[in-house]
Motif scaffolding. Structure first.
Motif, PDB file in Angstrom:
ATOM      1  N   LEU A  84       0.827  -1.205   0.000  1.00  0.00           N
ATOM      2  CA  LEU A  84       0.000   0.000   0.000  1.00  0.00           C
ATOM      3  C   LEU A  84       0.861   1.256   0.000  1.00  0.00           C
ATOM      4  O   LEU A  84       0.344   2.373  -0.028  1.00  0.00           O
ATOM      5  CB  LEU A  84      -0.938   0.002   1.211  1.00  0.00           C
ATOM      6  CG  LEU A  84      -2.251  -0.776   1.068  1.00  0.00           C
ATOM      7  CD1 LEU A  84      -2.023  -2.244   0.772  1.00  0.00           C
ATOM      8  CD2 LEU A  84      -3.105  -0.628   2.327  1.00  0.00           C
ATOM      9  N   ASP A  85       2.168   1.074   0.026  1.00  0.00           N
ATOM     10  CA  ASP A  85       3.134   2.164   0.013  1.00  0.00           C
ATOM     11  C   ASP A  85       3.292   2.642  -1.435  1.00  0.00           C
ATOM     12  O   ASP A  85       3.896   1.964  -2.268  1.00  0.00           O
ATOM     13  CB  ASP A  85       4.470   1.643   0.567  1.00  0.00           C
ATOM     14  CG  ASP A  85       5.567   2.697   0.611  1.00  0.00           C
ATOM     15  OD1 ASP A  85       5.527   3.664  -0.179  1.00  0.00           O
ATOM     16  OD2 ASP A  85       6.496   2.538   1.425  1.00  0.00           O
ATOM     17  N   THR A  86       2.746   3.806  -1.747  1.00  0.00           N
ATOM     18  CA  THR A  86       2.741   4.275  -3.137  1.00  0.00           C
ATOM     19  C   THR A  86       4.157   4.514  -3.669  1.00  0.00           C
ATOM     20  O   THR A  86       4.423   4.290  -4.854  1.00  0.00           O
ATOM     21  CB  THR A  86       1.913   5.565  -3.279  1.00  0.00           C
ATOM     22  OG1 THR A  86       2.412   6.563  -2.367  1.00  0.00           O
ATOM     23  CG2 THR A  86       0.450   5.295  -2.971  1.00  0.00           C
ATOM     24  N   GLU A  87       5.058   4.958  -2.812  1.00  0.00           N
ATOM     25  CA  GLU A  87       6.441   5.168  -3.253  1.00  0.00           C
ATOM     26  C   GLU A  87       7.084   3.838  -3.635  1.00  0.00           C
ATOM     27  O   GLU A  87       7.766   3.737  -4.667  1.00  0.00           O
ATOM     28  CB  GLU A  87       7.258   5.833  -2.151  1.00  0.00           C
ATOM     29  CG  GLU A  87       8.701   6.106  -2.551  1.00  0.00           C
ATOM     30  CD  GLU A  87       9.536   6.688  -1.415  1.00  0.00           C
ATOM     31  OE1 GLU A  87      10.702   7.055  -1.684  1.00  0.00           O
ATOM     32  OE2 GLU A  87       9.038   6.768  -0.276  1.00  0.00           O
ATOM     33  N   LEU A  88       6.838   2.798  -2.831  1.00  0.00           N
ATOM     34  CA  LEU A  88       7.401   1.482  -3.133  1.00  0.00           C
ATOM     35  C   LEU A  88       6.750   0.901  -4.383  1.00  0.00           C
ATOM     36  O   LEU A  88       7.419   0.244  -5.190  1.00  0.00           O
ATOM     37  CB  LEU A  88       7.218   0.542  -1.936  1.00  0.00           C
ATOM     38  CG  LEU A  88       7.889  -0.834  -2.054  1.00  0.00           C
ATOM     39  CD1 LEU A  88       9.388  -0.698  -2.302  1.00  0.00           C
ATOM     40  CD2 LEU A  88       7.615  -1.666  -0.803  1.00  0.00           C
ATOM     41  N   GLN A  89       5.450   1.133  -4.555  1.00  0.00           N
ATOM     42  CA  GLN A  89       4.766   0.686  -5.774  1.00  0.00           C
ATOM     43  C   GLN A  89       5.469   1.245  -7.011  1.00  0.00           C
ATOM     44  O   GLN A  89       5.752   0.522  -7.973  1.00  0.00           O
ATOM     45  CB  GLN A  89       3.310   1.155  -5.768  1.00  0.00           C
ATOM     46  CG  GLN A  89       2.428   0.494  -4.740  1.00  0.00           C
ATOM     47  CD  GLN A  89       1.098   1.220  -4.569  1.00  0.00           C
ATOM     48  OE1 GLN A  89       0.785   2.165  -5.295  1.00  0.00           O
ATOM     49  NE2 GLN A  89       0.307   0.774  -3.615  1.00  0.00           N
ATOM     50  N   GLU A  90       5.756   2.537  -6.972  1.00  0.00           N
ATOM     51  CA  GLU A  90       6.373   3.196  -8.122  1.00  0.00           C
ATOM     52  C   GLU A  90       7.803   2.704  -8.356  1.00  0.00           C
ATOM     53  O   GLU A  90       8.226   2.505  -9.502  1.00  0.00           O
ATOM     54  CB  GLU A  90       6.343   4.710  -7.926  1.00  0.00           C
ATOM     55  CG  GLU A  90       4.938   5.291  -7.988  1.00  0.00           C
ATOM     56  CD  GLU A  90       4.886   6.759  -7.606  1.00  0.00           C
ATOM     57  OE1 GLU A  90       5.952   7.324  -7.258  1.00  0.00           O
ATOM     58  OE2 GLU A  90       3.788   7.351  -7.651  1.00  0.00           O
ATOM     59  N   LYS A  91       8.548   2.492  -7.264  1.00  0.00           N
ATOM     60  CA  LYS A  91       9.921   2.005  -7.406  1.00  0.00           C
ATOM     61  C   LYS A  91       9.942   0.602  -8.004  1.00  0.00           C
ATOM     62  O   LYS A  91      10.775   0.293  -8.861  1.00  0.00           O
ATOM     63  CB  LYS A  91      10.627   2.029  -6.054  1.00  0.00           C
ATOM     64  CG  LYS A  91      11.023   3.426  -5.585  1.00  0.00           C
ATOM     65  CD  LYS A  91      11.800   3.377  -4.280  1.00  0.00           C
ATOM     66  CE  LYS A  91      12.280   4.763  -3.875  1.00  0.00           C
ATOM     67  NZ  LYS A  91      13.032   4.729  -2.588  1.00  0.00           N
ATOM     68  N   CYS A  92       9.010  -0.240  -7.555  1.00  0.00           N
ATOM     69  CA  CYS A  92       8.933  -1.600  -8.105  1.00  0.00           C
ATOM     70  C   CYS A  92       8.551  -1.556  -9.583  1.00  0.00           C
ATOM     71  O   CYS A  92       9.126  -2.286 -10.406  1.00  0.00           O
ATOM     72  CB  CYS A  92       7.928  -2.432  -7.316  1.00  0.00           C
ATOM     73  SG  CYS A  92       8.475  -2.864  -5.645  1.00  0.00           S
ATOM     74  N   ARG A  93       7.606  -0.700  -9.925  1.00  0.00           N
ATOM     75  CA  ARG A  93       7.225  -0.544 -11.337  1.00  0.00           C
ATOM     76  C   ARG A  93       8.404  -0.094 -12.169  1.00  0.00           C
ATOM     77  O   ARG A  93       8.657  -0.620 -13.256  1.00  0.00           O
ATOM     78  CB  ARG A  93       6.086   0.469 -11.443  1.00  0.00           C
ATOM     79  CG  ARG A  93       5.615   0.752 -12.874  1.00  0.00           C
ATOM     80  CD  ARG A  93       4.992   2.121 -12.986  1.00  0.00           C
ATOM     81  NE  ARG A  93       5.927   3.171 -12.600  1.00  0.00           N
ATOM     82  CZ  ARG A  93       5.567   4.419 -12.270  1.00  0.00           C
ATOM     83  NH1 ARG A  93       4.300   4.754 -12.273  1.00  0.00           N
ATOM     84  NH2 ARG A  93       6.479   5.323 -11.930  1.00  0.00           N
TER      85      ARG A  93
END
Length: 259
Positions: A217-226
């Protein structure tokens, strides 16, 4: 007639990012609403949600009429359990707590018919074959099954490269919460050391040519993984969405008592 095309598996092969949501409320109504909300895939959780085979089937049935693709997570990677889920019509499985390459190979065998695997031949009774309506199901089913391994502890992370080398495994999903606990950060999936381990794993998975996935649910981590090339990312959970919004609604309504 062959087995139905697994569009989710094809999207992962094509490197087309798939955005998903976790379903833990174990209810067909919720599944149907979620399946029409705009997510690419939905995870029906049999590990931490109160789901059984019948409730999973009910959710598969309602999702089938919507654009989202269902992925099922069994409680554990047992051959008999995988057999039941595949016969019920699940084409994509996310198996938790994979720790070794040997375990990953056993999972590949579990989703494959003999003589190359262990899956029991009972498709005549199964929803998967449209109850014998798909004449070529037995010979084409394996091509459309998407098998994803969930690596979520230090033992699994240490064996990650060996797991990634297993033929027949389509992708690896990293579970930050269990990994955090095993690293000594229970309840702190956002700890810097955990994030570093997650991102390192993402790079290794992508570099192997397999699909990389995560629920966060961490949007920053979502973006980094993407940005690292992860192709299946779950960004929310129906349970927390419902609970959060119900509490907020009750809090807003509570101001009426003060009037």
């Amino acid at each position: 007639m062959p087995a139905p095309k697994n569009t989710f598996k094809q999207a992962l092969k094509d490197g087309d990012p798939q955005i998903g949501c976790w379903l833990g409320l174990a209810d067909p109504y919720i599944a149907e609403i979620s399946a029409g909300a705009g997510f690419d895939w939905l995870l029906i959780d049999g590990e931490h949600a109160p789901n059984d085979l019948r409730s999973i089937v009910a959710q598969l049935q309602v999702i089938a009429g919507r654009p989202a693709h269902p992925v099922v997570r069994p409680p554990i990677g047992e051959v008999w359990m995988i057999k039941q889920l595949l016969d019920a019509g699940a084409q994509s499985l996310l198996v938790p707590m994979v720790e070794t390459a040997e375990q990953a190979r056993e999972l590949v065998a579990a989703v494959t018919y003999p003589p190359h695997g262990l899956r029991g031949v009972g498709s005549a009774l199964a929803r998967a074959s449209d109850f014998s309506g798909i004449a070529d199901y037995l010979t084409t089913a394996r091509d459309e099954i998407c098998l994803l391994a969930q690596v979520e502890n230090q033992k699994g992370m240490e064996a990650l490269d060996d797991i990634l080398a297993v033929e027949g495994l389509d992708g690896v999903f990293i579970g930050p919460s269990d990994l955090a606990a095993d690293m000594g950060y229970i309840g702190q999936a956002g700890a810097p050391a955990v994030k570093t381990a997650v991102l390192d794993a993402m790079e290794r998975i992508v570099d192997s040519g397999k699909a990389a996935g995560i629920l966060t649910l961490d949007t920053e981590l979502q973006e980094k993984c993407r940005d690292l090339g992860a192709t299946f990312i779950a960004t929310d959970i129906d349970v927390t969405l419902f609970a959060r919004n119900m509490r907020a609604s009750a809090e807003r309504a509570g101001t009426l008592r003060k009037g």
